[in-house]
Scaffold this active site. Structure first.
Site, PDB file in Angstrom:
ATOM      1  N   SER A   6      -0.062   9.828  -1.206  1.00  0.00           N
ATOM      2  CA  SER A   6      -0.465   8.195  -1.099  1.00  0.00           C
ATOM      3  C   SER A   6      -2.244   8.317  -0.280  1.00  0.00           C
ATOM      4  CB  SER A   6      -0.106   7.723  -0.346  1.00  0.00           C
ATOM      5  OG  SER A   6      -1.602   6.178  -0.085  1.00  0.00           O
ATOM      6  N   HIS A  31      -0.553   8.010  -5.730  1.00  0.00           N
ATOM      7  CA  HIS A  31      -1.071   6.341  -5.632  1.00  0.00           C
ATOM      8  C   HIS A  31      -2.086   5.556  -4.463  1.00  0.00           C
ATOM      9  CE1 HIS A  31       1.968   3.022  -3.666  1.00  0.00           C
ATOM     10  NE2 HIS A  31       1.306   3.210  -2.878  1.00  0.00           N
ATOM     11  N   ASP A  33      -3.853   2.778  -2.114  1.00  0.00           N
ATOM     12  CA  ASP A  33      -3.307   1.382  -1.785  1.00  0.00           C
ATOM     13  C   ASP A  33      -4.663   0.890  -1.171  1.00  0.00           C
ATOM     14  OD1 ASP A  33      -0.872   2.086  -0.894  1.00  0.00           O
ATOM     15  OD2 ASP A  33      -1.106   3.851  -0.067  1.00  0.00           O
ATOM     16  N   MET A  35      -5.860  -2.757   0.547  1.00  0.00           N
ATOM     17  CA  MET A  35      -5.501  -3.542   1.598  1.00  0.00           C
ATOM     18  C   MET A  35      -6.307  -4.867   1.491  1.00  0.00           C
ATOM     19  SD  MET A  35      -3.975  -1.271   3.732  1.00  0.00           S
ATOM     20  CE  MET A  35      -2.240   0.474   4.126  1.00  0.00           C
ATOM     21  N   HIS A  64      -1.797  -0.041  -5.296  1.00  0.00           N
ATOM     22  CA  HIS A  64      -0.971  -0.933  -4.967  1.00  0.00           C
ATOM     23  C   HIS A  64      -1.289  -2.034  -3.821  1.00  0.00           C
ATOM     24  CE1 HIS A  64       2.217  -1.070  -1.098  1.00  0.00           C
ATOM     25  NE2 HIS A  64       2.211  -2.260  -2.004  1.00  0.00           N
ATOM     26  N   MET A  66      -1.937  -4.762  -1.999  1.00  0.00           N
ATOM     27  CA  MET A  66      -1.621  -5.449  -0.439  1.00  0.00           C
ATOM     28  C   MET A  66      -2.952  -6.653  -0.648  1.00  0.00           C
ATOM     29  SD  MET A  66      -0.023  -2.286   1.657  1.00  0.00           S
ATOM     30  CE  MET A  66      -0.809  -1.500   0.292  1.00  0.00           C
ATOM     31  N   MET A 135       8.646  -1.709  -0.635  1.00  0.00           N
ATOM     32  CA  MET A 135       8.567  -1.067   1.033  1.00  0.00           C
ATOM     33  C   MET A 135       9.495  -0.550   2.472  1.00  0.00           C
ATOM     34  SD  MET A 135       5.200  -0.909   0.379  1.00  0.00           S
ATOM     35  CE  MET A 135       4.790  -0.340   2.393  1.00  0.00           C
ATOM     36  N   ASP A 173       8.416   3.618  -0.692  1.00  0.00           N
ATOM     37  CA  ASP A 173       6.772   3.664  -0.171  1.00  0.00           C
ATOM     38  C   ASP A 173       6.736   3.169   1.473  1.00  0.00           C
ATOM     39  OD1 ASP A 173       4.048   3.891   0.261  1.00  0.00           O
ATOM     40  OD2 ASP A 173       3.397   2.129  -1.349  1.00  0.00           O
TER      41      ASP A 173
HETATM   42  C1  DX5 Z   1       1.703   1.488   3.229  1.00  0.00           C
HETATM   43  C2  DX5 Z   1       1.285   1.474   1.659  1.00  0.00           C
HETATM   44  C3  DX5 Z   1       1.281   3.431   2.038  1.00  0.00           C
HETATM   45  C4  DX5 Z   1       1.145   4.288   2.432  1.00  0.00           C
HETATM   46  C5  DX5 Z   1       2.205   5.088   3.047  1.00  0.00           C
HETATM   47  O1  DX5 Z   1       1.188   0.215   3.061  1.00  0.00           O
HETATM   48  O2  DX5 Z   1       1.542   1.703   1.317  1.00  0.00           O
HETATM   49  O3  DX5 Z   1       1.718   3.983   1.041  1.00  0.00           O
HETATM   50  O4  DX5 Z   1       0.678   5.240   2.249  1.00  0.00           O
HETATM   51  O5  DX5 Z   1       2.154   6.176   4.094  1.00  0.00           O
HETATM   52  P1  DX5 Z   1       3.222   7.150   4.612  1.00  0.00           P
HETATM   53  O6  DX5 Z   1       3.904   8.353   3.347  1.00  0.00           O
HETATM   54  O7  DX5 Z   1       2.671   7.798   5.249  1.00  0.00           O
HETATM   55  O8  DX5 Z   1       4.277   5.977   5.413  1.00  0.00           O
HETATM   56 ZN    ZN Z   2       1.271   1.592  -1.179  1.00  0.00          ZN
END
Ligand code: DX5
Ligand code: ZN
Length: 219
Positions: A6, A31, A33, A35, A64, A66, A135, A173
């Protein structure tokens, strides 16, 4: 094991170097993310960043989302370079339509579930999707502690997928590291996402390789 580091834990002042490191590593997917500050209490990055990352790699871009109302942006994520687009079950009152849209745009379709969402709720969508993202922390931040109950959710889900003979991948994840990766593999996970355990390690490429070959580790 498919490994999807990620980029949330990457160095944003020098993304190019981190992308290059991932390209030279045994990582399979990038990956990414996204948000929105509404579905989750944090804001990350969006289209311009993904477009630039896309240019650095031939590996699959695993986005991903969110965010609320992901259907409004699916086409723009495709244009920015997403190969895999995952939306949250909790953010989609018309999930079946969202999945159809993602597939019509030529992307792999994933559904993510929060730690409190039972895997059983996926029963009537499982045959329509390519991937379930379990998750194992509450979404919104990197560097959180792995929630152990996720293992049971993965086991139940894997059993269901195998019983139905479906070709659905299970991605995990949150809080994934070389210490819990073996248990995740044994529970039935196909894809491991790892942010801080990769980017904060002394040798990120070696950590990626350790995760990648965790299935071959002697128990
Ligand atoms: C969290 C994200 C993850 C995050 C994981 O909401 O979806 O992808 O980057 O980070 P680590 O591996 O540090 O928990
Ligand atoms: Zn993620």
């Amino acid at each position: 094991m498919i490994i999807a580091p990620s980029l949330l834990a990457a160095n944003f002042l020098n993304l190019q170097a981190d992308c290059q490191m991932l390209n030279e590593s045994e990582a399979d997917w990038f990956h990414l993310d996204v948000m929105d500050g509404r579905f989750v209490p944090n804001i990350s990055y969006g289209f311009p960043v993904i477009e630039q990352i896309r240019k650095t790699t031939k590996k699959l871009c695993d986005v991903h989302l969110m965010i609320e109302e992901p259907g409004k942006y699916a086409e723009a994520f495709r244009k920015a370079g997403a190969d895999i687009l995952t939306v949250h079950y909790e953010a989609c009152p018309h999930l079946h339509r969202n999945i159809q849209q993602i597939k019509d745009l030529g992307m792999v379709a994933g559904v993510a579930i929060n730690p409190h969402t039972p895997v059983q709720l996926l029963q009537d969508i499982l045959a329509n999707i390519d991937l379930v993202l379990v998750m194992s922390v509450n979404p919104g931040f990197g560097g959180q502690k792995f929630i152990p109950h996720s293992l049971q959710k993965i086991r139940t889900l894997r059993q269901r997928i195998d019983d139905l003979g479906l070709n659905v991948k299970i991605e995990v994840d949150g809080g994934v590291d070389p210490n819990n990766a073996r248990a995740l593999f044994e529970a039935g996970a196909h894809v491991l996402v790892a942010g801080s355990s990769v980017f904060q390690s002394a040798d990120p490429k070696a950590t990626i390789s350790a995760l990648k070959h965790i299935d071959k580790e002697v128990a």
